[in-house]
Design a protein around this motif. Structure first.
Motif, PDB file in Angstrom:
ATOM      1  N   LYS A 196      29.475  30.949  34.362  1.00 10.05           N
ATOM      2  CA  LYS A 196      29.032  30.909  32.963  1.00 10.05           C
ATOM      3  C   LYS A 196      29.927  31.812  32.107  1.00 10.05           C
ATOM      4  CE  LYS A 196      24.261  29.820  34.164  1.00 10.05           C
ATOM      5  NZ  LYS A 196      22.839  30.237  34.116  1.00 10.05           N
ATOM      6  N   PHE A 197      31.189  31.394  31.977  1.00 15.56           N
ATOM      7  CA  PHE A 197      32.142  32.132  31.163  1.00 15.56           C
ATOM      8  C   PHE A 197      31.938  31.796  29.691  1.00 15.56           C
ATOM      9  CE2 PHE A 197      35.063  31.572  35.034  1.00 15.56           C
ATOM     10  CZ  PHE A 197      34.680  32.798  35.577  1.00 15.56           C
ATOM     11  N   ASP A 198      32.203  32.781  28.825  1.00 15.41           N
ATOM     12  CA  ASP A 198      32.138  32.524  27.380  1.00 15.41           C
ATOM     13  C   ASP A 198      33.229  31.538  26.973  1.00 15.41           C
ATOM     14  OD1 ASP A 198      30.011  34.218  27.074  1.00 15.41           O
ATOM     15  OD2 ASP A 198      31.256  35.980  26.641  1.00 15.41           O
ATOM     16  N   ASN A 199      34.433  31.757  27.511  1.00 18.00           N
ATOM     17  CA  ASN A 199      35.550  30.858  27.224  1.00 18.00           C
ATOM     18  C   ASN A 199      36.119  30.367  28.544  1.00 18.00           C
ATOM     19  OD1 ASN A 199      35.671  31.201  24.303  1.00 18.00           O
ATOM     20  ND2 ASN A 199      36.237  33.306  24.791  1.00 18.00           N
ATOM     21  N   LYS A 200      36.103  29.076  28.773  1.00 14.73           N
ATOM     22  CA  LYS A 200      36.620  28.524  30.018  1.00 14.73           C
ATOM     23  C   LYS A 200      38.122  28.269  29.874  1.00 14.73           C
ATOM     24  CE  LYS A 200      32.442  26.719  32.068  1.00 14.73           C
ATOM     25  NZ  LYS A 200      31.872  25.690  32.948  1.00 14.73           N
ATOM     26  N   SER A 201      38.912  29.039  30.621  1.00 16.49           N
ATOM     27  CA  SER A 201      40.359  28.925  30.543  1.00 16.49           C
ATOM     28  C   SER A 201      40.864  27.875  31.530  1.00 16.49           C
ATOM     29  CB  SER A 201      41.001  30.285  30.865  1.00 16.49           C
ATOM     30  OG  SER A 201      42.392  30.171  30.959  1.00 16.49           O
ATOM     31  N   THR A 202      41.913  27.154  31.133  1.00 19.05           N
ATOM     32  CA  THR A 202      42.536  26.175  32.036  1.00 19.05           C
ATOM     33  C   THR A 202      43.547  26.851  32.958  1.00 19.05           C
ATOM     34  OG1 THR A 202      44.223  25.680  30.353  1.00 19.05           O
ATOM     35  CG2 THR A 202      42.261  24.276  30.396  1.00 19.05           C
TER      36      THR A 202
ATOM     37  N   SER B 111      34.308  26.361  37.891  1.00 22.19           N
ATOM     38  CA  SER B 111      33.638  25.504  36.898  1.00 22.19           C
ATOM     39  C   SER B 111      32.144  25.807  36.791  1.00 22.19           C
ATOM     40  CB  SER B 111      33.841  24.024  37.260  1.00 22.19           C
ATOM     41  OG  SER B 111      33.126  23.698  38.433  1.00 22.19           O
TER      42      SER B 111
ATOM     43  N   LYS C 195      48.516  26.600  35.659  1.00 20.79           N
ATOM     44  CA  LYS C 195      47.308  25.988  35.134  1.00 20.79           C
ATOM     45  C   LYS C 195      46.719  25.063  36.204  1.00 20.79           C
ATOM     46  CE  LYS C 195      48.776  26.134  30.301  1.00 20.79           C
ATOM     47  NZ  LYS C 195      47.883  27.278  30.021  1.00 20.79           N
TER      48      LYS C 195
ATOM     49  N   GLY D 265      36.448  35.431  32.935  1.00 28.07           N
ATOM     50  CA  GLY D 265      36.949  34.084  32.697  1.00 28.07           C
ATOM     51  C   GLY D 265      38.202  33.996  31.871  1.00 28.07           C
ATOM     52  N   ALA D 266      38.750  35.138  31.432  1.00 25.15           N
ATOM     53  CA  ALA D 266      39.996  35.129  30.654  1.00 25.15           C
ATOM     54  C   ALA D 266      41.188  34.972  31.607  1.00 25.15           C
ATOM     55  CB  ALA D 266      40.126  36.423  29.869  1.00 25.15           C
TER      56      ALA D 266
END
Length: 294
Positions: A198-204, A195, A154, A212-213
């Protein structure tokens, strides 16, 4: 039901990686199918001669010694678990021996070729996917992490002040690996670029796919294979080859085995000593090329 409970045990008590659990599952299903088709029996009723027949059938199929050894290891663990759970009284694996595996030297990529790939060729542009690909290669070659460890990293596992990463290895063991200065800068730049996407879900998760997954094994294999093809003609091109390259490079430059063992997260020094063979072979090559009597 027996297989399901065993896999749960591996996952939650033994803390095995998802990849390892999946391999055990595949091996047990294969043995179960063999028992049903050849002997009309099940896992709980299996006897030693039937296990031997299974091993012979694998040899007839020209399955490698390594793969057969892994399947035997899966069955051993499974039947030990059943004994512990008092699901059977006699272990059918007690007299089963794995075939001898011929020792093979770890396959690695030379430093010069990796330098050419990462810094000499115009292999990477400024796009997110390209910078992600470069970071994958730099992380595998620059830290020696396993594929599963890379996928678990992470952003918060990176300590920029100390220039280290915290890695969760096999059996849930944590270790700290130092980062060289260029890799620290590259991770910073990558996280900043990530950062801005423009991802739908921003993963850590540190390494992510194009949407972005969290990254997955096939993506990493695809990245490594495609880029190593640019610099190497050897058949084996995998994330583990870069781990071998990391260890071999350290050893060739004078690092002691115990330090390499800690960096790789090996549980015993015996697993690390295999890299000394590569160094010996390298010295032999140099000797043959340079000595007048060679």
């Amino acid at each position: 039901m027996l297989i399901s409970s065993f896999l749960t045990y591996l996952q939650h008590e033994k803390r095995y990686s998802p990849h390892t659990v999946k391999s055990y599952h595949t091996d047990l299903l294969q043995f179960e199918k063999f028992l049903q088709e050849e002997f009309e029996t099940d896992l709980i009723s299996a006897q030693t001669p039937q296990v031997r027949s299974f091993v012979v059938s694998l040899m007839d199929l020209k399955i490698s010694e390594n793969a057969i050894g892994r399947k035997i290891s899966s069955l051993r663990s499974f039947y030990k678990y059943l004994l512990r759970e008092q699901a059977l009284k006699k272990n059918p694996m007690l007299l089963i021996k794995a075939p001898k595996v011929p020792k093979r030297l770890p396959v690695f990529i030379e430093d010069a070729k990796m330098d050419l790939l990462l810094d000499g060729l115009d292999s990477f542009d400024e796009s997110f996917s390209s910078q992600r690909d470069k970071l994958v290669l730099e992380m595998l070659f620059g830290t020696g992490v396993r594929l599963a460890e890379l996928l678990l990293l992470k952003e918060t596992d990176v300590n920029f002040y100390e220039a280290t990463i915290k890695v969760l290895g096999k059996r849930n063991k944590e270790r700290i690996i130092p980062l060289h200065s260029e890799l620290v800068i590259q991770i910073k730049n990558y996280i900043e670029l990530k950062s801005l996407q423009k991802f739908d879900n921003k993963s850590t998760t540190l390494i992510v796919s194009n949407p972005g997954a969290p990254a997955y094994p096939k993506l990493i294999y695809r990245i490594v294979t495609s880029y190593l093809t640019l610099i190497s003609t050897q058949d084996k091109k995998s994330p583990h080859v870069l781990r071998h390259s990391f260890a071999t490079s350290l050893l060739n430059r004078g690092a002691d085995l115990n330090s390499i063992k800690e960096l790789l997260g090996h549980s015993s020094l015996a697993a690390t000593q295999v890299y000394t063979h590569n160094s010996v072979e390298r010295l032999k090559t140099i000797y043959k090329q340079a000595h007048p009597k060679a």
